[in-house]
Design a protein around this motif. Structure first.
Motif, PDB file in Angstrom:
ATOM      1  N   VAL A 267     -56.749 -34.996 -35.756  1.00 51.29           N
ATOM      2  CA  VAL A 267     -56.873 -34.206 -36.994  1.00 51.29           C
ATOM      3  C   VAL A 267     -55.904 -34.736 -38.053  1.00 51.29           C
ATOM      4  N   PHE A 268     -54.644 -34.963 -37.657  1.00 47.72           N
ATOM      5  CA  PHE A 268     -53.654 -35.490 -38.603  1.00 47.72           C
ATOM      6  C   PHE A 268     -54.050 -36.887 -39.081  1.00 47.72           C
ATOM      7  N   LYS A 269     -54.565 -37.686 -38.178  1.00 50.98           N
ATOM      8  CA  LYS A 269     -54.992 -39.045 -38.544  1.00 50.98           C
ATOM      9  C   LYS A 269     -56.087 -38.991 -39.605  1.00 50.98           C
ATOM     10  N   PHE A 270     -57.033 -38.058 -39.435  1.00 50.42           N
ATOM     11  CA  PHE A 270     -58.115 -37.913 -40.409  1.00 50.42           C
ATOM     12  C   PHE A 270     -57.571 -37.460 -41.761  1.00 50.42           C
ATOM     13  N   ILE A 271     -56.706 -36.454 -41.765  1.00 46.92           N
ATOM     14  CA  ILE A 271     -56.137 -35.947 -43.012  1.00 46.92           C
ATOM     15  C   ILE A 271     -55.352 -37.053 -43.717  1.00 46.92           C
ATOM     16  N   HIS A 272     -54.590 -37.799 -42.962  1.00 38.69           N
ATOM     17  CA  HIS A 272     -53.821 -38.914 -43.522  1.00 38.69           C
ATOM     18  C   HIS A 272     -54.742 -39.983 -44.097  1.00 38.69           C
ATOM     19  N   SER A 273     -55.860 -40.242 -43.406  1.00 36.88           N
ATOM     20  CA  SER A 273     -56.797 -41.279 -43.865  1.00 36.88           C
ATOM     21  C   SER A 273     -57.454 -40.914 -45.190  1.00 36.88           C
ATOM     22  N   LYS A 274     -57.477 -39.632 -45.510  1.00 38.47           N
ATOM     23  CA  LYS A 274     -58.055 -39.174 -46.771  1.00 38.47           C
ATOM     24  C   LYS A 274     -57.081 -39.326 -47.946  1.00 38.47           C
ATOM     25  N   GLY A 275     -55.884 -39.784 -47.647  1.00 37.37           N
ATOM     26  CA  GLY A 275     -54.888 -39.954 -48.700  1.00 37.37           C
ATOM     27  C   GLY A 275     -54.173 -38.671 -49.075  1.00 37.37           C
ATOM     28  N   TYR A 276     -54.165 -37.690 -48.182  1.00 37.13           N
ATOM     29  CA  TYR A 276     -53.553 -36.398 -48.475  1.00 37.13           C
ATOM     30  C   TYR A 276     -52.038 -36.530 -48.614  1.00 37.13           C
ATOM     31  N   THR A 277     -51.492 -36.046 -49.716  1.00 40.03           N
ATOM     32  CA  THR A 277     -50.052 -36.092 -49.956  1.00 40.03           C
ATOM     33  C   THR A 277     -49.451 -34.694 -50.091  1.00 40.03           C
ATOM     34  N   GLY A 278     -50.251 -33.675 -49.814  1.00 40.25           N
ATOM     35  CA  GLY A 278     -49.774 -32.298 -49.913  1.00 40.25           C
ATOM     36  C   GLY A 278     -49.016 -31.869 -48.670  1.00 40.25           C
ATOM     37  N   ILE A 279     -48.919 -30.554 -48.495  1.00 38.18           N
ATOM     38  CA  ILE A 279     -48.102 -29.964 -47.433  1.00 38.18           C
ATOM     39  C   ILE A 279     -48.970 -29.451 -46.296  1.00 38.18           C
ATOM     40  N   LEU A 280     -48.425 -29.559 -45.078  1.00 32.65           N
ATOM     41  CA  LEU A 280     -49.031 -28.942 -43.898  1.00 32.65           C
ATOM     42  C   LEU A 280     -48.003 -27.980 -43.323  1.00 32.65           C
ATOM     43  N   GLY A 281     -48.241 -26.701 -43.529  1.00 31.42           N
ATOM     44  CA  GLY A 281     -47.290 -25.681 -43.104  1.00 31.42           C
ATOM     45  C   GLY A 281     -47.333 -25.431 -41.612  1.00 31.42           C
ATOM     46  N   MET A 282     -46.173 -25.372 -40.991  1.00 33.69           N
ATOM     47  CA  MET A 282     -46.056 -25.148 -39.547  1.00 33.69           C
ATOM     48  C   MET A 282     -46.026 -23.644 -39.282  1.00 33.69           C
ATOM     49  N   GLU A 283     -47.151 -22.986 -39.497  1.00 27.81           N
ATOM     50  CA  GLU A 283     -47.205 -21.526 -39.364  1.00 27.81           C
ATOM     51  C   GLU A 283     -47.557 -21.151 -37.919  1.00 27.81           C
ATOM     52  N   HIS A 284     -46.604 -21.359 -37.048  1.00 24.55           N
ATOM     53  CA  HIS A 284     -46.816 -21.078 -35.629  1.00 24.55           C
ATOM     54  C   HIS A 284     -45.488 -20.756 -34.972  1.00 24.55           C
ATOM     55  N   GLY A 285     -45.553 -20.315 -33.735  1.00 20.91           N
ATOM     56  CA  GLY A 285     -44.349 -20.042 -32.970  1.00 20.91           C
ATOM     57  C   GLY A 285     -43.928 -21.251 -32.153  1.00 20.91           C
ATOM     58  N   ASN A 286     -42.845 -21.073 -31.401  1.00 17.75           N
ATOM     59  CA  ASN A 286     -42.377 -22.093 -30.473  1.00 17.75           C
ATOM     60  C   ASN A 286     -42.802 -21.689 -29.065  1.00 17.75           C
ATOM     61  N   SER A 287     -43.374 -22.612 -28.318  1.00 17.31           N
ATOM     62  CA  SER A 287     -43.902 -22.282 -26.991  1.00 17.31           C
ATOM     63  C   SER A 287     -42.804 -22.001 -25.976  1.00 17.31           C
ATOM     64  N   ILE A 288     -41.594 -22.515 -26.232  1.00 19.91           N
ATOM     65  CA  ILE A 288     -40.449 -22.305 -25.348  1.00 19.91           C
ATOM     66  C   ILE A 288     -39.295 -21.768 -26.184  1.00 19.91           C
ATOM     67  N   LYS A 289     -38.553 -20.818 -25.643  1.00 21.94           N
ATOM     68  CA  LYS A 289     -37.429 -20.231 -26.367  1.00 21.94           C
ATOM     69  C   LYS A 289     -36.213 -21.156 -26.353  1.00 21.94           C
ATOM     70  N   GLY A 290     -35.305 -20.906 -27.268  1.00 17.63           N
ATOM     71  CA  GLY A 290     -34.029 -21.591 -27.286  1.00 17.63           C
ATOM     72  C   GLY A 290     -34.081 -22.982 -27.869  1.00 17.63           C
ATOM     73  N   LYS A 291     -32.953 -23.700 -27.707  1.00 17.73           N
ATOM     74  CA  LYS A 291     -32.844 -25.047 -28.253  1.00 17.73           C
ATOM     75  C   LYS A 291     -33.878 -25.990 -27.656  1.00 17.73           C
ATOM     76  N   GLU A 292     -34.160 -25.821 -26.376  1.00 17.47           N
ATOM     77  CA  GLU A 292     -35.147 -26.679 -25.721  1.00 17.47           C
ATOM     78  C   GLU A 292     -36.507 -26.559 -26.404  1.00 17.47           C
ATOM     79  N   GLY A 293     -36.878 -25.326 -26.741  1.00 20.07           N
ATOM     80  CA  GLY A 293     -38.152 -25.104 -27.412  1.00 20.07           C
ATOM     81  C   GLY A 293     -38.186 -25.698 -28.806  1.00 20.07           C
ATOM     82  N   GLU A 294     -37.054 -25.626 -29.510  1.00 20.92           N
ATOM     83  CA  GLU A 294     -36.984 -26.193 -30.859  1.00 20.92           C
ATOM     84  C   GLU A 294     -37.094 -27.718 -30.826  1.00 20.92           C
ATOM     85  N   GLU A 295     -36.455 -28.314 -29.826  1.00 23.55           N
ATOM     86  CA  GLU A 295     -36.576 -29.762 -29.654  1.00 23.55           C
ATOM     87  C   GLU A 295     -38.002 -30.156 -29.299  1.00 23.55           C
ATOM     88  N   LYS A 296     -38.668 -29.292 -28.540  1.00 18.04           N
ATOM     89  CA  LYS A 296     -40.054 -29.561 -28.168  1.00 18.04           C
ATOM     90  C   LYS A 296     -40.973 -29.545 -29.392  1.00 18.04           C
TER      91      LYS A 296
END
Length: 307
Positions: A267-296
């Motif tokens: 999906v990202f490859k397709f969006i990039h191939s279209k020349g998209y220069t806008g924003i992709l918001g990370m509107e989601h949670g973290n699957s693992i809690k704590g620092k480990e989850g943030e690194e993931k």
């Protein structure tokens, strides 16, 4: 290479360049960090996503995001923050070359109709909130704001409701156009948000074509549309000229890419191939809690950006 040999070689190279070994080490470290922390797309985290690493202060969190290579930021709740906090966040984003993404522009009616109803008081309430959002956008250097037309009106034919929504959005566009601001309409899925008027990307596309304004475009939330309609890449292709913003979340779970069924690398490859220069918001949670989850989360974006 052993550390002693590495330092010896670095020192020798530095003397040839006429700089100190410390300067050379710093330059190398900075170059390495910059190289590692580069994404092909403008991903935008939100507050709280990296709080275990950065703490609770919004400024510290923004700086952490920038240090990881994120070039954008979004904040649904920005409008509700104090003017002082908004200004401080805007200053930090400017210093770190981060682009401000969406914030929610108005009160969302989750259980009763507002824009779809054609009610003049509800329409004026919405337009008033759009006007106040212009001031917020200027303060935080935002170009986009999220709009959700609210619940369906079960007492009216869908075609009448659609006309009510279009007319309201035309009036809102007239407010936004002089400021070069864009409201992005977000279709939401039936499972998480049952009963909403706007749920599908073709529907949003039709409305944007009818409004016919650069101030009214689509927020294509990949998570919502995977649930609602699937067929992601073809629908993105069909809606392309009306899409101004993307949001991300894997399904099931609404967590970072690689945790669900969506092939985000493609999906990202397709969006990039279209020349998209806008924003992709990370509107989601973290699957693992704590620092480990943030690194993931960070690792997931590095992996899915490797195309």
């Amino acid at each position: 290479m052993k550390r002693r040999s590495f330092i010896k070689k670095t020192t020798a190279s530095a003397s040839l360049l006429g700089i100190s070994s410390l300067q050379a080490m710093n330059m190398l470290s900075k170059s390495k960090t910059t190289s590692m922390n580069t994404f092909k797309l403008n991903f935008a985290p939100h507050l709280g996503m990296f709080k275990n690493h950065a703490g609770s202060d919004p400024i510290d969190q923004l700086n952490f995001m920038a240090d990881q290579g994120f070039s954008a930021f979004e904040d649904n709740g920005m409008k509700g923050r104090s003017v002082e906090t908004q200004k401080k966040m805007a200053e930090t984003m400017a210093k770190r070359n981060m682009t401000m993404g969406v914030f929610v522009a108005h009160k969302i009616y989750w259980q009763e109709p507002n824009l779809a109803s054609g009610n003049k008081e509800k329409r004026e309430e919405f337009l008033s909130q759009i006007r106040s959002s212009v001031e917020v956008a200027k303060r935080v250097n935002a170009k986009w704001m999220t709009v959700v037309p609210g619940h369906v009106d079960l007492r009216q034919n869908m075609s009448y409701q659609t006309e009510h929504v279009i007319e309201t959005l035309k009036q809102a566009s007239a407010i936004l156009e002089p400021h070069n601001l864009t409201m992005v309409l977000e279709p939401l899925n039936f499972r998480n948000h049952p009963g909403l008027f706007l749920s599908e990307s073709p529907q949003a596309y039709q409305i944007c074509k009818a409004v016919d304004s650069p101030a009214c475009k689509i927020l294509f939330d990949i998570y919502h549309q995977q649930i609602q309609e699937g067929n992601l890449i073809p629908n993105i292709e069909q809606c392309w000229d009306e899409i101004a913003y993307f949001q991300i979340g894997d399904n099931p779970g609404r967590n970072e890419p690689t945790t669900g069924e969506i092939n985000y690398k493609n999906v990202f490859k397709f969006i990039h191939s279209k020349g998209y220069t806008g924003i992709l918001g990370m509107e989601h949670g973290n699957s693992i809690k704590g620092k480990e989850g943030e690194e993931k989360v960070i690792d997931a974006y590095r992996e899915t950006s490797n195309f």
